[in-house]
Write a protein that holds these residues in place. Structure first.
Motif, PDB file in Angstrom:
ATOM      1  N   VAL A  93      -8.186  -2.010   2.035  1.00  0.00           N
ATOM      2  CA  VAL A  93      -7.861  -3.677   1.015  1.00  0.00           C
ATOM      3  C   VAL A  93      -7.575  -4.500   1.760  1.00  0.00           C
ATOM      4  N   GLU A  94      -8.043  -5.775   1.617  1.00  0.00           N
ATOM      5  CA  GLU A  94      -7.921  -6.563   2.341  1.00  0.00           C
ATOM      6  C   GLU A  94      -6.955  -7.344   1.081  1.00  0.00           C
ATOM      7  N   ALA A  95      -5.309  -7.675   2.268  1.00  0.00           N
ATOM      8  CA  ALA A  95      -4.707  -8.168   1.914  1.00  0.00           C
ATOM      9  C   ALA A  95      -3.330  -8.478   2.620  1.00  0.00           C
ATOM     10  N   CYS A  96      -2.282  -9.298   2.251  1.00  0.00           N
ATOM     11  CA  CYS A  96      -1.345  -9.399   3.851  1.00  0.00           C
ATOM     12  C   CYS A  96      -0.530  -8.598   3.369  1.00  0.00           C
ATOM     13  N   GLU A  97       0.697  -8.064   4.013  1.00  0.00           N
ATOM     14  CA  GLU A  97       1.180  -6.339   4.290  1.00  0.00           C
ATOM     15  C   GLU A  97       0.208  -6.000   3.357  1.00  0.00           C
ATOM     16  N   SER A  98      -0.695  -5.440   3.666  1.00  0.00           N
ATOM     17  CA  SER A  98      -1.525  -4.365   2.465  1.00  0.00           C
ATOM     18  C   SER A  98      -0.982  -2.962   3.123  1.00  0.00           C
ATOM     19  N   GLY A  99      -0.442  -2.156   4.230  1.00  0.00           N
ATOM     20  CA  GLY A  99       0.347  -1.553   4.393  1.00  0.00           C
ATOM     21  C   GLY A  99       1.077  -0.581   3.416  1.00  0.00           C
ATOM     22  N   SER A 100       1.921  -2.263   3.458  1.00  0.00           N
ATOM     23  CA  SER A 100       2.687  -1.521   2.318  1.00  0.00           C
ATOM     24  C   SER A 100       2.398  -0.503   1.448  1.00  0.00           C
ATOM     25  N   MET A 101       1.398  -1.153   0.619  1.00  0.00           N
ATOM     26  CA  MET A 101       0.683  -0.347  -0.940  1.00  0.00           C
ATOM     27  C   MET A 101       1.133   1.841  -0.326  1.00  0.00           C
ATOM     28  N   PHE A 102       0.946   1.372   0.825  1.00  0.00           N
ATOM     29  CA  PHE A 102       0.515   3.342   0.995  1.00  0.00           C
ATOM     30  C   PHE A 102       1.529   3.822   1.980  1.00  0.00           C
ATOM     31  N   TYR A 103       2.131   3.074   2.740  1.00  0.00           N
ATOM     32  CA  TYR A 103       3.274   3.461   3.915  1.00  0.00           C
ATOM     33  C   TYR A 103       3.887   4.640   3.520  1.00  0.00           C
ATOM     34  N   ASP A 104       4.424   5.674   3.468  1.00  0.00           N
ATOM     35  CA  ASP A 104       5.243   6.128   3.521  1.00  0.00           C
ATOM     36  C   ASP A 104       5.171   6.380   1.802  1.00  0.00           C
ATOM     37  N   LEU A 105       3.725   6.651   1.368  1.00  0.00           N
ATOM     38  CA  LEU A 105       3.888   6.950  -0.422  1.00  0.00           C
ATOM     39  C   LEU A 105       2.825   8.314  -0.638  1.00  0.00           C
ATOM     40  N   LEU A 106       0.940   7.584   0.148  1.00  0.00           N
ATOM     41  CA  LEU A 106       0.221   8.402   0.079  1.00  0.00           C
ATOM     42  C   LEU A 106      -0.050   9.502   0.378  1.00  0.00           C
ATOM     43  N   PRO A 107      -0.232  10.764  -0.124  1.00  0.00           N
ATOM     44  CA  PRO A 107      -0.442  11.847   0.671  1.00  0.00           C
ATOM     45  C   PRO A 107      -1.953  11.998   1.823  1.00  0.00           C
TER      46      PRO A 107
END
Length: 443
Positions: free
Chosen positions: A194-208
């Motif tokens: 994933v290439e995007a600003c703040e892209s880590g927020s899409m998965f942090y504490d969400l992705l099992p």
């Protein structure tokens, strides 16, 4: 068997006098080897943005297609989503041509165009990824329990959101789609880049970590990703640092021996503009890149002429920097004046964005110290309902002043709304402040 194949190729070479015909034959003859248990490769490549100043996003995705195609993944198993408004754009001086690095090859040649224009949107993306033919009304990922799926997404982003032109994909909707695929055996292994600003927020504490999904992102949950390779002829940026780093690696490496871990480590080390992250089942990193990007040997690409980090710029600053650099390239006073007008207008829009958001935060918190804290700290998202409601309110009620999601600079300010929700500022207060400030004509 191996000697027989070599003899067959030599025989064909003697028949074809043209080296181009022979090369085409070899490409058609070689096949992407099946995965374990007869599994297949599937890939979904997405550039969500439009507009010539976002040239780099479609260039990244076109390059990604060339990598997967050259490594043997059949076109039937690759789906490309991009607006397709760059190659023939009036601002593009080289028609039917998109490059991803200075003096690079035309990555637009032969690229698939499965979904273009307004078909590049969050709902269509989710339908394609989950195999929902009825809603997609086109090619979809028809993967099964033995298959590997590779998804590459490139666009703007903000806390818990990814851009699709005039729409945004929210993190929880993406996570629902991934869980649907897992629960319905739609993959054996799933990998996201994933290439995007703040892209880590899409998965942090969400992705099992136990659903066979591995993700790498261009940035952590709180920072910008960076554009690179400014081209003086095209007057735009050709790529993004994270994207060109992993792709230039895939261009030159033997993907059948290189692991995802190695590619991640290299990309992380060489992307010194942002903090590249990984999430999910990290054991998948021990698998080879070929198991997701294709097993067929491909011709090694030429080394890039320079380090992309040399001229890297934050994503939200790209429009500003393009104008500034273009001002140094023009020869006529008339064109210089036109650029100066655009530059002044853009600076004023950014200043208005700052004023609007500051006013909203001040009104919602009704406390100078609290408001200052909301603007100067960054927190992770846990109160998703409050934050997503605040985002929806901004998009609906403040289009005139902020123009979310098309204003990448405004997306950089969303962290303040995350902070307000995390600090228990009631959504009703936030919504009321948004409505009141955004109704004002002049701010």
């Amino acid at each position: 068997m191996e000697r027989a194949v070599i003899f067959l190729c030599l025989l064909v070479a003697s028949v074809y006098s043209s080296s181009l015909k022979f090369e085409k034959f070899v490409q058609e003859f070689q096949q992407n080897e099946p995965l374990e248990d007869g599994g297949k490769h599937w890939a979904l490549l997405v550039a969500g943005s439009n507009g010539y100043f976002n040239y780099r996003h479609q260039a990244d995705v076109c390059h990604a297609y060339q990598i997967l195609h050259s490594h043997g993944i059949p076109d039937d198993n690759i789906i490309v989503m991009m607006y397709d408004d760059i190659a023939d754009n009036k601002e593009n001086p080289v028609k039917d041509n998109i490059i991803n690095r200075p003096d690079g090859p035309n990555v637009y040649e032969g690229v698939l165009k499965d979904y273009t224009g307004f078909d590049v949107n969050p709902d269509k993306f989710i339908s394609v990824m989950t195999g929902d033919k009825e809603n997609a009304r086109g090619k979809v990922i028809e993967s099964g329990p033995n298959d590997h799926v590779f998804v590459n997404f490139v666009d703007h982003g903000g806390p818990g959101v990814l851009g699709f032109g005039t729409k945004m994909l929210k993190a929880q909707k993406l996570m629902d789609a991934i869980m649907y695929m897992h629960e319905n055996n739609r993959y054996k292994k799933l990998v996201f880049y994933v290439e995007a600003c703040e892209s880590g927020s899409m998965f942090y504490d969400l992705l099992p970590k136990d659903i066979d999904v591995y993700v790498t992102t261009a940035s952590n949950p709180h920072e910008s990703s960076y554009a690179c390779y400014f081209d003086k002829t095209r007057r735009t940026y050709l790529g993004d640092v994270y994207s060109v780093k992993w792709m230039e690696d895939s261009d030159k490496e033997n993907l059948n021996t290189e692991t995802l871990n190695k590619q991640f480590a290299l990309t992380k080390q060489e992307t010194n503009t942002s903090h590249v992250q990984e999430y999910g089942d990290l054991s998948i990193g021990e698998m080879t890149v070929a198991e997701f990007q294709g097993t067929q040997a491909a011709k090694n690409a030429q080394a890039p002429p320079k380090d992309p980090c040399e001229d890297a710029v934050k994503s939200e600053d790209v429009p500003l920097e393009i104008l500034r650099r273009s001002l140094n390239l023009v020869k006529s006073k008339e064109e210089a004046r036109e650029i100066e007008i655009k530059l002044a207008k853009l600076i004023e829009e950014r200043q208005r964005t700052d004023r609007v958001v500051k006013h909203i935060v001040g009104l919602a918190t009704d406390d100078h110290v609290t408001a200052k804290n909301m603007m100067e700290t960054r927190q992770h998202i846990s109160k998703w309902e409050c934050y997503e409601n605040a985002y929806d309110s901004l998009e609906e009620k403040c289009k005139k002043h902020l123009n979310i999601p098309e204003n990448d600079y405004a997306l950089r300010k969303l962290y303040m709304f995350v902070n307000m929700c995390e600090n228990n500022i009631p959504f009703e207060h936030i919504d009321s402040a948004i409505e009141k400030v955004c109704e004002e004509e002049n701010i």
